[in-house]
Design a protein around this motif. Structure first.
Motif, short mmCIF file in Angstrom:
data_model
loop_
_atom_site.label_atom_id
_atom_site.label_comp_id
_atom_site.label_asym_id
_atom_site.label_seq_id
_atom_site.Cartn_x
_atom_site.Cartn_y
_atom_site.Cartn_z
N LEU A 67 0.85 -1.19 0.00
CA LEU A 67 0.00 0.00 0.00
C LEU A 67 0.88 1.24 0.00
O LEU A 67 1.97 1.24 0.58
CB LEU A 67 -0.91 0.00 1.23
N LEU A 68 0.42 2.30 -0.63
CA LEU A 68 1.21 3.53 -0.72
C LEU A 68 0.59 4.60 0.17
O LEU A 68 -0.54 5.03 -0.07
CB LEU A 68 1.28 4.01 -2.16
N GLN B 125 -12.02 -2.27 -7.53
CA GLN B 125 -11.74 -3.65 -7.14
C GLN B 125 -10.28 -3.88 -6.76
O GLN B 125 -9.94 -4.90 -6.16
CB GLN B 125 -12.09 -4.62 -8.28
N LEU B 126 -9.41 -2.96 -7.14
CA LEU B 126 -7.98 -3.17 -6.96
C LEU B 126 -7.60 -3.37 -5.49
O LEU B 126 -6.68 -4.12 -5.17
CB LEU B 126 -7.20 -2.00 -7.56
N GLY B 127 -8.29 -2.69 -4.60
CA GLY B 127 -8.01 -2.82 -3.18
C GLY B 127 -8.41 -4.15 -2.60
O GLY B 127 -8.04 -4.48 -1.46
N ASN B 128 -9.16 -4.96 -3.37
CA ASN B 128 -9.59 -6.27 -2.88
C ASN B 128 -8.58 -7.38 -3.16
O ASN B 128 -8.73 -8.49 -2.66
CB ASN B 128 -10.93 -6.66 -3.52
N THR C 93 0.06 -6.30 -15.22
CA THR C 93 -0.23 -5.96 -13.83
C THR C 93 0.75 -4.88 -13.37
O THR C 93 1.94 -4.94 -13.66
CB THR C 93 -0.14 -7.20 -12.91
N THR C 94 0.23 -3.86 -12.70
CA THR C 94 1.03 -2.72 -12.25
C THR C 94 0.77 -2.50 -10.77
O THR C 94 -0.38 -2.57 -10.31
CB THR C 94 0.66 -1.45 -13.03
N PHE C 95 1.84 -2.25 -10.01
CA PHE C 95 1.68 -2.12 -8.57
C PHE C 95 2.85 -1.34 -7.98
O PHE C 95 3.90 -1.16 -8.61
CB PHE C 95 1.59 -3.51 -7.91
N TYR C 96 2.65 -0.90 -6.73
CA TYR C 96 3.73 -0.26 -5.97
C TYR C 96 4.47 -1.34 -5.19
O TYR C 96 3.87 -2.27 -4.65
CB TYR C 96 3.16 0.77 -4.99
N LEU D 292 -2.10 -2.44 -5.99
CA LEU D 292 -2.21 -2.58 -7.43
C LEU D 292 -2.87 -1.34 -8.03
O LEU D 292 -3.84 -0.81 -7.48
CB LEU D 292 -3.04 -3.81 -7.81
N THR D 293 -2.32 -0.88 -9.13
CA THR D 293 -2.91 0.25 -9.85
C THR D 293 -3.52 -0.19 -11.17
O THR D 293 -4.25 0.56 -11.81
CB THR D 293 -1.87 1.34 -10.12
N GLU D 294 -3.22 -1.43 -11.59
CA GLU D 294 -3.76 -1.98 -12.83
C GLU D 294 -3.73 -3.49 -12.74
O GLU D 294 -2.75 -4.07 -12.30
CB GLU D 294 -2.94 -1.50 -14.03
N ALA D 295 -4.83 -4.12 -13.16
CA ALA D 295 -4.91 -5.59 -13.11
C ALA D 295 -5.61 -6.07 -14.37
O ALA D 295 -6.81 -5.88 -14.54
CB ALA D 295 -5.68 -6.04 -11.86
#
Length: 234
Positions: free
Chosen positions: A74-75, A189-192, A94-97, A86-89
């Motif tokens: 988490l940022l 949905q990304l936070g799930n 897939t993109t994430f911090y 995740l910022t993209e799924a």
């Protein structure tokens, strides 16, 4: 008796045409059998070599994914909330911090990571470095040139021979998070997401091809609270 032997030795008629055809046929059968065995041996050796190379490449890809996905975090935001890891799924992206010490320095710096499949069906790792402001970090849009970009391996087949996409996303209950019609997750949905399942078939963009290496692994987001289904605060 002597006359019979003399006539036998004097007979120089040789083999008949029928005998010659039989001999040639037998020789051809032997040659085809030996040639087929030799060809099969060469093909088996080539397949084994290809399989070994693909297995090594698949191991490199999976190790890279494991290292970064396990570090997805988490940022923290200036308003006290947290952006989802995740910022993209998407099925092949897939993109994430990732908040981890990646360069050996004493100070951990978050980075934004993207794994995607390029036009050549190879997996690419892109990295964007962030900008610090009063202890909080912001990142450029992923449409901008990444700080670092490297081809990790491939080519890959997605979907695999089993019909699975390269990336699937699991919630806190361990089941796949339902996707939109295009196979992606909505921003809400990304936070799930609590884990990324990687269905890697490497060796060819054609699923099920002989020599392809197929690996499946579930990579958990260890830095994200697993017991909740919503992002926001850790």
């Amino acid at each position: 008796m002597t006359g019979a032997l003399r006539r036998l030795h004097a007979d120089q008629s040789g083999v008949t045409l029928s005998e010659l055809l039989v001999a040639v046929s037998v020789a051809m059968v032997i040659l085809v059998a030996v040639g087929g065995f030799f060809t099969a041996t060469l093909r088996a050796g080539s397949t084994n070599t290809t399989s070994d190379q693909n297995a090594r490449s698949a191991s490199i890809v999976m190790n890279s994914l494991t290292r970064y996905v396990h570090a997805a975090s988490l940022l923290p935001k200036a308003d006290g909330s947290y952006a989802a890891a995740l910022t993209e799924a998407a099925p092949t992206r897939t993109t994430f911090y990732a908040y981890i010490n990646l360069d050996g320095n004493s100070t951990d710096k978050p980075v934004q990571i993207r794994y995607s499949v390029n036009a050549a069906k190879r997996i690419v790792l892109d990295q964007w470095d962030g900008t610090a402001n009063n202890g909080f970090w912001t990142f450029p849009a992923t449409t901008q040139t990444p700080t670092r970009s490297v081809v990790v391996g491939g080519p890959v087949a997605s979907p695999t021979v089993d019909g699975d996409p390269l990336f699937e996303y699991l919630g806190a209950n361990g089941t796949i998070v339902p996707t939109q019609s295009d196979g992606t997750l909505a921003a809400t949905q990304l936070g799930n997401v609590r884990a990324v399942r990687v269905n890697l078939e490497l060796g060819s963009s054609t699923a099920g091809l002989s020599g392809n290496t197929h690996i499946q692994n579930t990579l958990y987001l260890f830095n994200v609270v697993y017991g909740t289904n919503t992002g926001g605060t850790p």
